[in-house]
Design a protein around this motif. Structure first.
Motif, short mmCIF file in Angstrom:
data_model
loop_
_atom_site.label_atom_id
_atom_site.label_comp_id
_atom_site.label_asym_id
_atom_site.label_seq_id
_atom_site.Cartn_x
_atom_site.Cartn_y
_atom_site.Cartn_z
N ASN A 172 -53.79 -22.02 12.65
CA ASN A 172 -53.40 -23.42 13.27
C ASN A 172 -52.07 -23.75 13.16
O ASN A 172 -51.71 -24.80 12.84
N ASN A 173 -51.23 -22.80 13.72
CA ASN A 173 -49.74 -23.09 13.91
C ASN A 173 -49.09 -22.75 15.29
O ASN A 173 -50.09 -22.70 16.07
N LEU A 174 -48.00 -22.79 15.52
CA LEU A 174 -47.40 -22.30 16.74
C LEU A 174 -46.69 -20.90 16.67
O LEU A 174 -45.80 -20.84 17.63
N ILE A 175 -47.09 -20.06 15.98
CA ILE A 175 -46.39 -18.67 15.67
C ILE A 175 -46.65 -17.99 16.87
O ILE A 175 -47.90 -17.40 17.33
N PRO A 176 -45.54 -17.41 17.62
CA PRO A 176 -45.73 -16.46 18.80
C PRO A 176 -45.61 -14.86 18.49
O PRO A 176 -46.27 -14.15 19.23
N LYS A 177 -45.38 -14.71 17.24
CA LYS A 177 -45.23 -13.22 16.73
C LYS A 177 -45.34 -12.77 15.78
O LYS A 177 -45.05 -13.81 14.78
#
Length: 258
Positions: free
Chosen positions: A53-58
């Motif tokens: 539940n974060n916004l990590i793209p990679k």
């Protein structure tokens, strides 16, 4: 953009007397993080890392976590499975509700010989025809996929039509990637949140209506839309801060008078 700082990690390591070098379990869920960084240098003993539940793209900067057994990246913006070859002890990987569309990228996990559980539910690739048999044949070490055990008969059946299975998955993957490119182009052409809000005579009108319009306007389910929703929530929070601060100051002044 929120980042992984030493202060944040020490705060989340209270159960280990705030020590990082010997930390074995770390939870950084719901921190609005957009990048994994520093942990493979600060916390070499990690066995459990919770980043859901974060916004990590990679997936990155975890390759030196040789003792890592469980990595939870559910509910992020990840599109490709990568950079986990160095996690020699990895047993469980949770990528539920991300945006993995390159099903072929599960092949990067073949070197993780201890991997037993993989979760990909809620990803575009999980909708591909042949998704489950493809993963089962690509990762022979895997025992459970999306919480369901992979049986021996399931593997044998998948292996019999392996060439056709790979061709079908490749075709679907290419179709998805073309759609994804169009999504990115459309997202880059869309106006920002501020530009979408209606104005009258140079003043912002009806904030409640603008907020309603934002949440009810049609949009694709994509990393871009998830980021846009996050930015919108943050802007609303910042707008409400002055009013909340003013109320707090009013209450404080009243208490002083009393």
């Amino acid at each position: 953009m929120c980042t992984v700082t030493e202060e944040l990690v020490r705060r989340r390591a209270e159960h280990n007397d705030c020590e990082l070098f010997s930390l074995e379990e770390l939870s950084l869920h719901q921190q609005d993080l957009q990048k994994i960084q520093h942990l493979e240098h600060w916390c070499r003993e990690l066995r459990i890392l919770l980043l859901q539940n974060n916004l990590i793209p990679k997936i990155e900067n975890v390759g030196r976590l040789k003792k890592l057994e469980y990595l939870n990246l559910a509910l992020n913006n990840i599109e490709v499975i990568e950079n986990l070859e160095g996690c020699e002890s990895l047993q469980k990987l949770d990528l539920t509700l991300n945006f993995v569309g390159r099903l072929s990228s599960v092949g990067s996990l073949t070197q993780n010989i201890h991997l037993r559980e993989l979760f990909l539910l809620g990803n575009p690739c999980a909708e591909f025809q042949g998704y489950r048999p493809y993963v089962a044949t690509t990762l022979p070490q895997l025992q459970f996929l999306d919480g369901k055990e992979i049986s021996r008969s399931e593997r044998l059946q998948a292996a019999q039509g392996l060439e056709q299975l790979r061709a079908d998955v490749h075709r679907q993957e290419q179709e998805y990637l073309r759609r994804r490119e169009r999504e990115k182009e459309e997202a880059s052409e869309e106006p920002g949140d501020q530009e979408r809000r209606p104005h009258i005579d140079g003043t912002q009108c009806d904030e409640e209506q603008a907020d309603y319009d934002f949440w009810n306007s049609p949009c694709s389910n994509s990393p871009e839309s998830r980021l846009a929703a996050h930015r919108h929530v943050e802007e609303k929070r910042k707008e409400n801060q002055p009013a909340a601060l003013k109320r707090s100051q009013t209450v404080s002044s009243f208490m002083v008078k009393i």
